[in-house]
Every structure is written in structure tokens, then in C-alpha cells.
Design an enzyme around this catalytic site. Sequence first.
Site, mmCIF file in Angstrom:
data_model
loop_
_atom_site.group_PDB
_atom_site.id
_atom_site.type_symbol
_atom_site.label_atom_id
_atom_site.label_comp_id
_atom_site.label_asym_id
_atom_site.label_seq_id
_atom_site.Cartn_x
_atom_site.Cartn_y
_atom_site.Cartn_z
ATOM 1 N N ALA A 161 -0.268 -8.888 15.522
ATOM 2 C CA ALA A 161 0.675 -9.466 14.562
ATOM 3 C C ALA A 161 -0.031 -10.364 13.546
ATOM 4 O O ALA A 161 0.438 -10.502 12.409
ATOM 5 C CB ALA A 161 1.762 -10.245 15.294
ATOM 6 N N THR A 199 3.713 -5.818 11.591
ATOM 7 C CA THR A 199 3.966 -6.303 12.949
ATOM 8 C C THR A 199 4.273 -7.790 12.876
ATOM 9 O O THR A 199 3.569 -8.534 12.199
ATOM 10 C CB THR A 199 2.720 -6.069 13.837
ATOM 11 O OG1 THR A 199 2.421 -4.668 13.850
ATOM 12 C CG2 THR A 199 2.946 -6.545 15.257
ATOM 13 N N THR A 204 4.961 -0.630 13.297
ATOM 14 C CA THR A 204 5.149 -1.588 14.383
ATOM 15 C C THR A 204 3.914 -1.601 15.264
ATOM 16 O O THR A 204 2.943 -0.893 14.987
ATOM 17 C CB THR A 204 6.389 -1.181 15.211
ATOM 18 O OG1 THR A 204 6.734 -2.246 16.061
ATOM 19 C CG2 THR A 204 6.132 0.064 16.039
ATOM 20 N N CYS A 220 -1.884 -7.140 11.342
ATOM 21 C CA CYS A 220 -1.092 -6.042 10.770
ATOM 22 C C CYS A 220 0.148 -6.579 10.053
ATOM 23 O O CYS A 220 0.973 -7.258 10.669
ATOM 24 C CB CYS A 220 -0.682 -5.071 11.881
ATOM 25 S SG CYS A 220 0.366 -3.728 11.300
#
Length: 176
Positions: free
Chosen positions: A157, A163, A2, A160
Site C-alpha cells: 500500500a 492499493t 488491488t 502501489c
Amino acid sequence: MTTILSVRLKNKVVIGGDGQATLGNTIMKSNVKKIRSLYHEKVIAGFAGGTADAFTLFEMFDKKLAMYQGQLQRAAIELAKDWRSDRMLRKLEALLAVADKKTSLIITGNGDVIQPEDDLIAIGSGGSYAQSSARALIENTHLDANQIVRKSLNIAANICIYTNHNFTIKELFSEK
């Protein structure tokens, strides 16, 4: 994993995180709430790592906050001691980013309680992307803490794969 990011700037501390839960390389859920308010909404916290492990740690941390009447550093140190010394707890795999109106901390399963020098915390698989973005925005713009967290999480986001763009963001007014 995350991305969790905490920025303390001027009179505000903000913690934000995405909502993606994965199992291996499969997305299992896209709207996990990894950011929580604790201790009568005087503390905000986020987690990276195993979801069930983190919820267990949130519960334990909230109890420590109640036991030590909201003293963030004391509660964090006591949680870290328990986490490190208890054989069952040692198996929990998560990191916590926690903040109150004065202090921001990272709590690890190794028994570490870290207060970053610059009040910027980034944990999880996208943490380094979010941290880099946040540093650049703090140094080169006049955005507030909430805007910096949103923009930095968005950048993380986009890079990754663990994410997503489903963010939960909480803030407290700060004394710094």
C-alpha cells in the site's frame, strides 16, 4: 486494481486484501470487502479485478463449493471450466485467490487453476510488492502468517497507488 495476499504458514492460512476500488485513475471507494468467507466459513477467498465481475464469480464459486460439498480443487476446476467456456463469463475480468485448511489456489479467467509450490499467493497490481515482502519476512523472521500478511499489505500500500491501507484479513487453521 488491488492487492490480495495469501500466506499459509505452520497451522494457519491467511488471506488479506485492501479496500480500494478505482475507476481509471480515480478512487471510487476505499472500503470494498474483497475478502470473503465461503461454504460455511470453511473456505476463504479474495479477488483482484473488476468488483462486479468478482462478486459474480464469488457467487458462482460458492455454488460450486456447495455442489461439490466443499471440495476446493473440484469446485475451482469446475468454475474455471465454466468461466473459460461460457461466452458471457469469458468477459469477466478478475482473479480469485482461494484457500481451505489444506489447499491454496489461484483461479483465472483463462481456465487456469494454479496451486503455488510455496503456498504463497499474491494477485493484483500490488501483488509483486506484497509477495516480495512476504517472502523476505517468511525467510528472515519468526512472524506468524497473519502478521506477515498485514506487514506485506502495508508495504504494498505504501508503493502501489491502486492499493490502500484499509485491510480485510481472514484466516483459517490449516492442516499443513
